[in-house]
Every structure is written in structure tokens, then in C-alpha cells.
Write a protein that holds these residues in place. Structure first.
Motif, short mmCIF file in Angstrom:
data_model
loop_
_atom_site.label_atom_id
_atom_site.label_comp_id
_atom_site.label_asym_id
_atom_site.label_seq_id
_atom_site.Cartn_x
_atom_site.Cartn_y
_atom_site.Cartn_z
N ASP A 70 -0.87 4.64 0.99
CA ASP A 70 -2.10 5.26 1.48
C ASP A 70 -3.19 4.20 1.43
N ASP A 100 -6.14 3.90 3.22
CA ASP A 100 -7.56 4.30 3.34
C ASP A 100 -7.95 5.47 2.45
N LYS A 101 -7.07 5.86 1.51
CA LYS A 101 -7.39 6.86 0.50
C LYS A 101 -7.73 8.23 1.09
N ASP A 102 -7.06 8.58 2.20
CA ASP A 102 -7.30 9.91 2.78
C ASP A 102 -6.23 10.91 2.37
#
Length: 420
Positions: free
Chosen positions: A58, A60-62
Motif C-alpha cells: 500500500d 499511498d496509505k489508502d
């Protein structure tokens, strides 16, 4: 007599039907949605004809996985695909050409809350690199900052992984250096952005003088070196609460400092892919080895304790052949695919040199007791260093398919639509 024969025949037929029904219930029917760059479903990753590594994380930490693809003959050498609501958007991670080998790892190296990525150099490079994740400032055409972990010694670094292998509460990077015939453990420096290279310690060395006869059903490709070691996995093998290193047909137990003791699982399967987990419930985790480049069986190894009170705590790794021959099974993992509480084995074959037109992508569904039923996902599409992971954020497992040199540049994705 005739009635007795008829009764026996009916019994046999009933047993056969029940077995078929049990098999049908055991192997689920999964609806797969196949996406491919060959059909224009995704943007082509890189130019060149040797796609080496793939990494799922992950970025972009979405909360939904993205993935990274590398190529070693042309620029850009590293790209990542950002998951959007309607597909994936391609970003350049490293714009230049770079001699990157198969194998990858990720960790929040600089402790800023996002995942950074690691790849190693191939037989033309003595480097191992990490790239700093620029979260949240992403630009499709702006590369990430690259730094060196190793910039000395011999070349080729096939396989890397992070883990707390010395029990100090901090993660270390472990990687093979095939050119130097060594296994390294690298400590993450206090200021990784300012420190190049890292402290790298040799924790195991092997000789190229000779080797035990290797498991094979046909001769290995000519590029395999004598006694070459590959493959990395991690598990608490001996149940002491510490994560151990598995690779090269061995497992490595930490003693103190940078001292590790190698324990042989199968010295005849050093050139292999590795996976380790509790496939048979109880006792120690099992180890699965399969040939990455060549032709050899898929083998599961179970630790059996030796008999006799004075030999308590010692044992033998007993191999069980699950598939007689795998053709370049360079993709391997252990997962609970059907979410029944029993772990399964995923393995997929390459098309090395364009051969193996019947190459298989399959899951061996386990019963927790050491027996498996095979579920075929695809046939004829090459997989090299492919990954099984949740790619669309719906909680089930999908497959990121990447070839090495077959019809490249190319990507294939199988989205698991079970229950949709």
C-alpha cells in the motif's frame, strides 16, 4: 453370487460418487476477472524484455494495495501502479536504467509512516538499493529518491526480506549475494537517509567447489551455478518465539549478535523458491520448496521428532512430493485462499525461453492435515515472481501476474470475483 457382485458394484459406484461430490465441495468454483496489458486493460509497465521483480504494498496509505514492477534492460527501471476506483495509474518510481534482479522487500525504513521499497542488483551489479516513498507528494513523472544499502563486493542479489531476526525488536534486511556465495544481514542505520551503505554482516557462506546431487526431473539451465542458493522465507521454525530465516534448502537459527546456525532441510534443493507456515496443524511449521528455474518437484517438508527420550527436541525433515514436476515455478506463497482456517499453497510456472505452453497457475487447497486438492486458475500464461494478494480491497485474494521474458512487456491480473 450375482446379487453379491451387483451389491459390490453398486457400493463401488456409490463410493466413487461420494468421492466426486466431496472433491467438488472441497474445490470451490471461483469466478476470475482476467485483466491484461495484452487487451489494453492496463498500461504497459516498462520497455525492455526482462521484467525481473514485482512487489505488492500500500504505497499511498489508502488501505488498498498498489504494486511495483522492475525491468533491467531499459528505462524506466522501476514503475508503480496506483490503485484508483476505475483501475490503476502508472507512476515512474525510477526513470533511469538499472540492473535489478528478482526479489523485493518493503518497510518503513525512515520511520516517517509510509512504506519504502528495496530491490537488489543482478549479476552485473554489486548494489542493493532502497527508494524513499515521497508520500503524499506523488507525481507520475517524478522519480523517488534512491539510496544504497550495499555498494561493495560481489554481484547478484536474488531474494531479500525484512524481519526481526536477531530478537532486538528492530527489523533487519536479509539478502542473498550469489556472486559472493553469502547470506547477508543488514542493520537499518539510525539515520538511513544520511547513511550509505548500511552495516552488512555475513551470516552464512557456501562453497562453489561441489554440491549434493540436486532434486531435478530434467537438467537445470546452464546459468545455474554449482551449489547456488536462492529463496527466502521466514517463520518461527523451532517455536522459541523468534522468527527464523528459511532459504537455500536450510533454516537459520539466531544464536547471538550476528551468529546464526544453519540447519539443513534439503541440501539437494538449495536452488529453490521457499515458503514456510503451519500447513499441518500442530508441531513445527512446514517448509515448501519448488524450483524457480528448471524442472523439479514441489515438495512439502514436515519436521518429525526423533524417537527416544534423550533425543527430545531433535528431528528429521521428511519430504512429501506434492507435484511430481514443476516447470520453472518462480512464484510461490502460502495463504488461506478459501478462508477455511487451513493454509493453502499457491504456485505458478514460467515460460522460460517461450517454452512450457501449458504453464499452470494453481492453488493447492489444504485440509490442515497434509492433503491437498488442486484448483487451476490459468494455463498458458507465464508467471515469474508473481504475487497473490488483495489487489482491489475487497478482502479476498487476487493475483498479480508478471512474466519474465514471455511476450514482454506485459502484466496480467486475475481479480477474484467470488461472491460478487
Amino acid at each position: 453370487m450375482r446379487n453379491r457382485c451387483l451389491a459390490i458394484t453398486v457400493f463401488v459406484v456409490v463410493v466413487a460418487l461420494l468421492s466426486c461430490c466431496a472433491f467438488a465441495q472441497r474445490v470451490p468454483t471461483i469466478k476470475w476477472k482476467h485483466l491484461s496489458t495484452a487487451n489494453g486493460d492496463l498500461e504497459v509497465p516498462n520497455a525492455g524484455d526482462q521484467q525481473t521483480a514485482a512487489l505488492v504494498l500500500d504505497v499511498d496509505k489508502d488501505g488498498i494495495n498498489d504494486f511495483v514492477i522492475t525491468e533491467r534492460t531499459k528505462a524506466p527501471s522501476v514503475v508503480w501502479y496506483r490503485k484508483l476506483t476505475d483501475g490503476w495509474k502508472r507512476y515512474v518510481l525510477d526513470a533511469g536504467p538499472l540492473k535489478i534482479e528478482a526479489g523485493s522487500a518493503c518497510l518503513d525504513i525512515d520511520s516517517d509512516g509510509d512504506l519504502d521499497v528495496v530491490f537488489g542488483g543482478d549479476s552485473a551489479s554489486n548494489r542493493v538499493w532502497w527508494w524513499e516513498n515521497p508520500y503524499p507528494n506523488y507525481d507520475p513523472g517524478k522519480p523517488w529518491k534512491r539510496r544504497e544499502i550495499k555498494n561493495f563486493g560481489a554481484t547478484k542479489h536474488h531474494d531479500l526480506m525484512f524481519g526481526d531476526f536477531d530478537g532486538d525488536g528492530q527489523a533487519e534486511l536479509v539478502f542473498w549475494n550469489q556472486g559472493g556465495q553469502k547470506l547477508y544481514l543488514a542493520e537499518i542505520p539510525e539515520n538511513p537517509r544520511e547513511t550509505q551503505p548500511w552495516d552488512c554482516h555475513v551470516i552464512y557462506s557456501y562453497s562453489s567447489d561441489s554440491e549434493m546431487q540436486q532434486r531435478q526431473t530434467r537438467p537445470y539451465p546452464g546459468f545455474k551455478s554449482i551449489n547456488e542458493h536462492e529463496g527466502l522465507a521466514k517463520a518461527d521454525i523451532d517455536g522459541d518465539g523468534r522468527i527464523d530465516i528459511v532459504g537455500g534448502g536450510r533454516w537459520f537459527k539466531h544464536i547471538e549478535g550476528t551468529t546464526f546456525i544453519p540447519n539443513i532441510i534439503d541440501a539437494g534443493y538449495a536452488f529453490s523458491r521457499s515458503a514456510a507456515a503451519q500447513l499441518i496443524k500442530g508441531d513445527r511449521p512446514e517448509v515448501v520448496l519448488v524450483v524457480g528455474d528448471g524442472w523439479a518437484p514441489l515438495v512439502m517438508y514436515q519436521w518429525k521428532e526423533a524417537e527416544g527420550q534423550w533425543r527430545k527436541g531433535t528431528g528429521t525433515w521428511v519430504g512429501k512430493i506434492l507435484i511430481d514436476e514443476i516447470d520453472c515455478g518462480h512464484s510461490l506463497d502460502i495463504v488461506d485462499f478459501d478462508r477455511d482456517g487451513n493454509l493453502d499453497i499457491w504456485v505458478a510456472e514460467m515460460r522460460l525461453g517461450g517454452k512450457n505452453p501449458d504453464c499452470k497457475n494453481m492453488i493447492l487447497l489444504g485440509d490442515g492435515k497434509g492433503s491437498f486438492e488442486t484448483m487451476l486458475i490459468s494455463q498458458g500464461i507465464a508467471n515469474h515472481e508473481s504475487k497473490i494478494a488483495d489487489l482491489d480491497g475487497d478482502g479476498d485474494l487476487d493475483i498479480l501476474g508478471k512474466p519474465y521474458g514471455w511476450k514482454v512487456p506485459r502484466l496480467d491480473i486475475w481479480i477474484n470475483e467470488d461472491g460478487k
